[in-house]
Design a protein around this motif. Structure first.
Motif, PDB file in Angstrom:
ATOM      1  N   VAL A   1       0.851  -1.193   0.000  1.00 13.22           N
ATOM      2  CA  VAL A   1       0.000   0.000   0.000  1.00 13.22           C
ATOM      3  C   VAL A   1       0.884   1.239   0.000  1.00 13.22           C
ATOM      4  O   VAL A   1       1.740   1.383   0.886  1.00 13.22           O
ATOM      5  N   PRO A   2       0.738   2.156  -0.988  1.00 14.08           N
ATOM      6  CA  PRO A   2       1.523   3.402  -0.970  1.00 14.08           C
ATOM      7  C   PRO A   2       1.061   4.315   0.157  1.00 14.08           C
ATOM      8  O   PRO A   2      -0.137   4.432   0.423  1.00 14.08           O
ATOM      9  N   ILE A   3       2.021   4.958   0.808  1.00 11.62           N
ATOM     10  CA  ILE A   3       1.677   5.863   1.908  1.00 11.62           C
ATOM     11  C   ILE A   3       0.994   7.119   1.372  1.00 11.62           C
ATOM     12  O   ILE A   3       0.091   7.668   2.001  1.00 11.62           O
ATOM     13  N   GLU A   4       1.383   7.559   0.193  1.00  9.96           N
ATOM     14  CA  GLU A   4       0.765   8.735  -0.423  1.00  9.96           C
ATOM     15  C   GLU A   4      -0.375   8.285  -1.324  1.00  9.96           C
ATOM     16  O   GLU A   4      -0.153   7.620  -2.335  1.00  9.96           O
ATOM     17  N   GLN A   5      -1.610   8.641  -0.977  1.00  9.83           N
ATOM     18  CA  GLN A   5      -2.803   8.223  -1.706  1.00  9.83           C
ATOM     19  C   GLN A   5      -3.326   9.375  -2.554  1.00  9.83           C
ATOM     20  O   GLN A   5      -3.451  10.510  -2.083  1.00  9.83           O
ATOM     21  N   HIS A   6      -3.629   9.076  -3.836  1.00  9.00           N
ATOM     22  CA  HIS A   6      -4.179  10.075  -4.756  1.00  9.00           C
ATOM     23  C   HIS A   6      -5.577   9.651  -5.182  1.00  9.00           C
ATOM     24  O   HIS A   6      -5.784   8.503  -5.598  1.00  9.00           O
ATOM     25  N   PHE A   7      -6.529  10.552  -5.087  1.00  9.92           N
ATOM     26  CA  PHE A   7      -7.883  10.238  -5.533  1.00  9.92           C
ATOM     27  C   PHE A   7      -8.617  11.533  -5.853  1.00  9.92           C
ATOM     28  O   PHE A   7      -8.215  12.623  -5.429  1.00  9.92           O
ATOM     29  N   GLN A   8      -9.702  11.394  -6.650  1.00  6.11           N
ATOM     30  CA  GLN A   8     -10.498  12.545  -7.068  1.00  6.11           C
ATOM     31  C   GLN A   8     -11.763  12.631  -6.230  1.00  6.11           C
ATOM     32  O   GLN A   8     -12.405  11.622  -5.944  1.00  6.11           O
ATOM     33  N   THR A   9     -12.133  13.852  -5.848  1.00  6.36           N
ATOM     34  CA  THR A   9     -13.357  14.078  -5.089  1.00  6.36           C
ATOM     35  C   THR A   9     -14.196  15.150  -5.767  1.00  6.36           C
ATOM     36  O   THR A   9     -13.668  16.033  -6.467  1.00  6.36           O
ATOM     37  N   LEU A  10     -15.518  15.076  -5.592  1.00  6.54           N
ATOM     38  CA  LEU A  10     -16.423  16.089  -6.136  1.00  6.54           C
ATOM     39  C   LEU A  10     -16.472  17.280  -5.182  1.00  6.54           C
ATOM     40  O   LEU A  10     -16.596  17.102  -3.966  1.00  6.54           O
ATOM     41  N   LYS A  11     -16.410  18.499  -5.734  1.00  4.99           N
ATOM     42  CA  LYS A  11     -16.406  19.702  -4.906  1.00  4.99           C
ATOM     43  C   LYS A  11     -17.804  20.237  -4.643  1.00  4.99           C
ATOM     44  O   LYS A  11     -17.991  21.131  -3.828  1.00  4.99           O
ATOM     45  N   GLY A  12     -18.814  19.699  -5.351  1.00  9.30           N
ATOM     46  CA  GLY A  12     -20.185  20.153  -5.130  1.00  9.30           C
ATOM     47  C   GLY A  12     -20.663  21.180  -6.138  1.00  9.30           C
ATOM     48  O   GLY A  12     -21.853  21.500  -6.195  1.00  9.30           O
ATOM     49  N   THR A  13     -19.758  21.720  -6.953  1.00 10.80           N
ATOM     50  CA  THR A  13     -20.131  22.685  -7.989  1.00 10.80           C
ATOM     51  C   THR A  13     -20.378  21.958  -9.301  1.00 10.80           C
ATOM     52  O   THR A  13     -19.660  21.015  -9.636  1.00 10.80           O
ATOM     53  N   LYS A  14     -21.390  22.394 -10.029  1.00 10.38           N
ATOM     54  CA  LYS A  14     -21.705  21.725 -11.293  1.00 10.38           C
ATOM     55  C   LYS A  14     -22.240  22.721 -12.310  1.00 10.38           C
ATOM     56  O   LYS A  14     -22.721  23.811 -11.960  1.00 10.38           O
ATOM     57  N   GLU A  15     -22.152  22.354 -13.570  1.00 13.86           N
ATOM     58  CA  GLU A  15     -22.725  23.104 -14.683  1.00 13.86           C
ATOM     59  C   GLU A  15     -23.555  22.150 -15.529  1.00 13.86           C
ATOM     60  O   GLU A  15     -23.234  20.968 -15.626  1.00 13.86           O
ATOM     61  N   VAL A  16     -24.610  22.682 -16.141  1.00 11.43           N
ATOM     62  CA  VAL A  16     -25.503  21.849 -16.955  1.00 11.43           C
ATOM     63  C   VAL A  16     -25.516  22.389 -18.377  1.00 11.43           C
ATOM     64  O   VAL A  16     -25.685  23.593 -18.590  1.00 11.43           O
ATOM     65  N   LYS A  17     -25.335  21.505 -19.334  1.00 10.51           N
ATOM     66  CA  LYS A  17     -25.408  21.851 -20.750  1.00 10.51           C
ATOM     67  C   LYS A  17     -26.541  21.052 -21.400  1.00 10.51           C
ATOM     68  O   LYS A  17     -26.821  19.923 -20.990  1.00 10.51           O
ATOM     69  N   HIS A  18     -27.158  21.641 -22.405  1.00 11.34           N
ATOM     70  CA  HIS A  18     -28.265  20.989 -23.109  1.00 11.34           C
ATOM     71  C   HIS A  18     -27.925  20.905 -24.598  1.00 11.34           C
ATOM     72  O   HIS A  18     -27.448  21.883 -25.189  1.00 11.34           O
ATOM     73  N   TYR A  19     -28.182  19.723 -25.169  1.00  8.16           N
ATOM     74  CA  TYR A  19     -27.871  19.491 -26.581  1.00  8.16           C
ATOM     75  C   TYR A  19     -29.048  18.795 -27.264  1.00  8.16           C
ATOM     76  O   TYR A  19     -29.884  18.140 -26.617  1.00  8.16           O
ATOM     77  N   LEU A  20     -29.080  18.937 -28.576  1.00  3.34           N
ATOM     78  CA  LEU A  20     -29.949  18.127 -29.428  1.00  3.34           C
ATOM     79  C   LEU A  20     -29.045  17.295 -30.328  1.00  3.34           C
ATOM     80  O   LEU A  20     -28.149  17.838 -30.976  1.00  3.34           O
ATOM     81  N   ARG A  21     -29.264  15.985 -30.328  1.00  2.00           N
ATOM     82  CA  ARG A  21     -28.485  15.112 -31.190  1.00  2.00           C
ATOM     83  C   ARG A  21     -29.304  14.782 -32.435  1.00  2.00           C
ATOM     84  O   ARG A  21     -30.416  14.264 -32.343  1.00  2.00           O
ATOM     85  N   LEU A  22     -28.753  15.098 -33.590  1.00  2.00           N
ATOM     86  CA  LEU A  22     -29.369  14.775 -34.869  1.00  2.00           C
ATOM     87  C   LEU A  22     -28.452  13.796 -35.576  1.00  2.00           C
ATOM     88  O   LEU A  22     -27.442  14.182 -36.171  1.00  2.00           O
ATOM     89  N   LYS A  23     -28.775  12.503 -35.431  1.00  2.00           N
ATOM     90  CA  LYS A  23     -27.925  11.419 -35.930  1.00  2.00           C
ATOM     91  C   LYS A  23     -26.524  11.550 -35.325  1.00  2.00           C
ATOM     92  O   LYS A  23     -26.338  11.378 -34.149  1.00  2.00           O
ATOM     93  N   LYS A  24     -25.526  11.909 -36.153  1.00  2.00           N
ATOM     94  CA  LYS A  24     -24.152  11.985 -35.653  1.00  2.00           C
ATOM     95  C   LYS A  24     -23.767  13.394 -35.201  1.00  2.00           C
ATOM     96  O   LYS A  24     -22.683  13.591 -34.653  1.00  2.00           O
ATOM     97  N   TRP A  25     -24.662  14.362 -35.420  1.00  2.00           N
ATOM     98  CA  TRP A  25     -24.324  15.743 -35.100  1.00  2.00           C
ATOM     99  C   TRP A  25     -24.901  16.125 -33.741  1.00  2.00           C
ATOM    100  O   TRP A  25     -26.043  15.818 -33.407  1.00  2.00           O
ATOM    101  N   LEU A  26     -24.098  16.844 -32.959  1.00  2.00           N
ATOM    102  CA  LEU A  26     -24.491  17.316 -31.636  1.00  2.00           C
ATOM    103  C   LEU A  26     -24.648  18.823 -31.699  1.00  2.00           C
ATOM    104  O   LEU A  26     -23.685  19.560 -31.954  1.00  2.00           O
TER     105      LEU A  26
END
Length: 402
Positions: free
Chosen positions: A264-289
Motif C-alpha cells: 500500500v503506498p503511503i501517499e494516496q491520490h484520488f479525485q473528489t467532487l467539490k459540489g459545484t456543477k454546470e448543466v449543458k443541453h444538446y440536441l443530437r441529430l444522428k451523428k451531429w451534436l
C-alpha cells in the motif's frame, strides 16, 4: 434544373412585353446586365420572358427609356410563396399547434402492460412501476431508460427471477418470470468427493457415500474424502461383498491456509467532487451534436461528465433527434499522506477482501497473523497468514475403469 431551383429561392417573375419587335426589349435588358430566360414571342407585338425579382428596379429604369409596355403575368419563388402563407396565418398556426400537440402526446405514456406473472405479483410490479413514475400520463422524458427500470425491479422485488422491459412508442411492455422452488431433488450421478485444497479436517457432514477421513486428518489436494461406493454383504451359501455406486454428497469442512502479500503506498491520490456543477443541453441529430443552452467551455480545470439522453417520438415512430442533458461536476485531485498504522490497516482490509473473494461465501476466517511488515520507498508491505474454515469437497465422477 439547378438554375431554376436557385432562382426559386430568390424569386423570379414573368413579364409580358408589348410593342413593335418586343423581343428587342430583352436584348436591351441584356446590355444593361439584366439576365432573362424562357423568352417566347407570342405575336408580332407580344413577347414574354422570365427575369429575376432582384432585377425589377433595373427593368423599370430600362422601360422608362423605351416605348414598350410591361405587364407582370407571373410571380414565382419563395418570397411570393412566403407572402401567401403569411396571409393565411390562422391555417398555419392551426397546423403548427396540431403538430406540437401530436408531438407532446407521442411522448406521453399511454399504456403499461405486464405479462407472465400471477395477479398478485402483477399488482406489486405495477405499484412499483408507479413509484418509478412509469404510469399512464407520465412524460417519457422524465423516466429512466428501460435497462435501468429492469435492474431496479429485480433489486426491489426479490421474487422476480427475470423481467424484460421494452418500450414501443408510447407503450411500455413488461414480461416477467417469478422464482419457483423446485422441491424434487435432482439425481446425483455416481461419484466421489475429493479434496480441492490441502488442509486439516475440521468436521464432516455427509449425506451420501462412505467417509474415508476423520476429524484432524491432514489431506492433500486430490485425496479422496468420501467414496461413492457403498459396501453390501449378501448372505447366501457364502458371504459375498457387493459394491453399489452412488453419488457421494455432503460437506467436508477443513482448515485451509492462505498467504497474502499486500503493498500500500503511503501517499494516496484520488479525485473528489467539490459540489459545484454546470448543466449543458444538446440536441443530437444522428451523428451531429447541436448545442442548445450553455455553449461555454467548462469553467473547471478538472471535471467529471455525466450525460442523460432521451429520445423523441412522433406517434409510434422514433425520431432521429434526441435531447441530451450533460451535467459537469467539478472535481479536485486530493493527496492524502497516510501514517504507517493507517496504511497497515488499509492493507489488512484489502487482504481480507481478497481472501473473501477467493473462498466460498460460507467460509469463516479463524486466524489472521502478520508474518512480515516493512515500510520503504514510500510503501508499506505486509505478508499475512490466514487460517480459514471452508468446504474443500469437490465431486469427482466414477469412471468405468474404477
Amino acid at each position: 434544373m439547378f438554375f431554376i431551383k436557385k432562382n426559386w429561392f430568390t424569386g423570379y417573375i414573368t413579364i409580358e412585353v408589348r410593342g413593335v419587335h418586343p423581343e428587342l426589349f430583352f436584348q436591351i435588358l441584356a446590355k444593361h446586365g439584366v439576365m432573362s430566360w424562357d423568352i417566347e414571342k407570342k405575336t408580332d407585338t407580344v413577347a414574354i420572358g422570365k427575369v429575376k425579382l432582384t432585377s425589377l428596379m433595373k427593368i423599370r429604369e430600362v422601360k422608362r427609356q423605351t416605348r414598350y409596355k410591361l405587364f407582370f403575368t407571373g410571380r414565382h419563388g419563395l418570397p411570393f410563396t412566403s407572402k401567401q402563407l403569411i396571409n393565411k396565418k390562422p391555417l398555419i398556426l392551426g397546423f403548427l399547434l396540431a403538430l406540437i400537440l401530436i408531438f407532446l402526446l407521442s411522448n406521453i405514456v399511454w399504456r403499461v402492460e405486464v405479462t407472465g406473472l400471477d395477479p398478485d405479483m402483477e399488482t406489486e410490479v405495477t405499484e412499483t412501476l408507479e413509484k418509478y413514475g412509469v404510469e399512464i400520463g407520465s412524460f417519457q422524458w422524465d423516466l429512466a431508460p428501460p435497462g435501468v427500470i429492469q435492474r431496479q425491479l429485480l433489486a426491489d422485488i426479490p421474487e422476480l427471477l427475470w423481467v424484460g422491459v421494452k418500450k414501443n412508442g408510447s407503450a411500455y411492455h413488461l414480461e416477467g418470470v417469478e422464482k419457483t422452488i423446485v422441491e424434487k431433488e435432482e439425481e446425483t450421478p455416481p461419484g466421489h468427493l475429493v479434496a480441492a485444497k490441502e488442509g486439516v479436517i475440521h468436521d464432516l457432514f455427509i449425506t451420501k457415500g462412505q467417509p474415508l477421513v476423520r476429524t484432524d486428518d491432514v489431506v492433500s489436494k486430490g485425496d479422496m474424502l468420501v467414496s461413492g461406493y457403498l459396501k453390501q454383504v449378501e448372505e447366501e451359501e457364502e458371504e459375498e461383498e457387493k459394491r453399489t455406486a452412488v453419488g457421494a454428497d455432503g460437506k467436508v469442512i477443513a482448515e485451509v491456509w492462505y498467504r497474502s502479500d499486500v503493498t500500500v503506498p503511503i501517499e494516496q491520490h484520488f479525485q473528489t467532487l467539490k459540489g459545484t456543477k454546470e448543466v449543458k443541453h444538446y440536441l443530437r441529430l444522428k451523428k451531429w451534436l447541436l448545442p442548445v443552452w450553455n455553449l461555454d467551455e467548462p469553467s473547471f480545470p478538472q471535471y467529471q461528465v455525466e450525460a442523460d439522453e432521451r429520445a423523441f417520438y412522433f406517434l409510434k415512430w422514433k425520431l432521429p433527434i434526441s435531447y441530451i442533458k450533460q451535467t459537469i461536476y467539478e472535481t479536485e485531485e486530493t493527496t492524502q499522506q497516510l501514517q504507517k498504522e493507517q496504511a497497515k490497516q488499509l492493507a489488512l482490509a484489502h487482504a481480507r477482501r481478497e481472501i473473501e473473494r477467493k473462498t466460498p461465501p460460507e467460509s469463516k476466517i479463524l486466524d489472521e497473523k502478520v508474518l512480515h511488515e516493512s515500510a520503504e520507498n514510500g510503501k508499506v508491505k505486509i505478508t499475512l497468514y490466514y487460517s480459514v474454515l471452508e468446504d474443500i469437497a469437490t465431486k469427482q465422477p466414477i469412471s468405468q475403469g474404477d
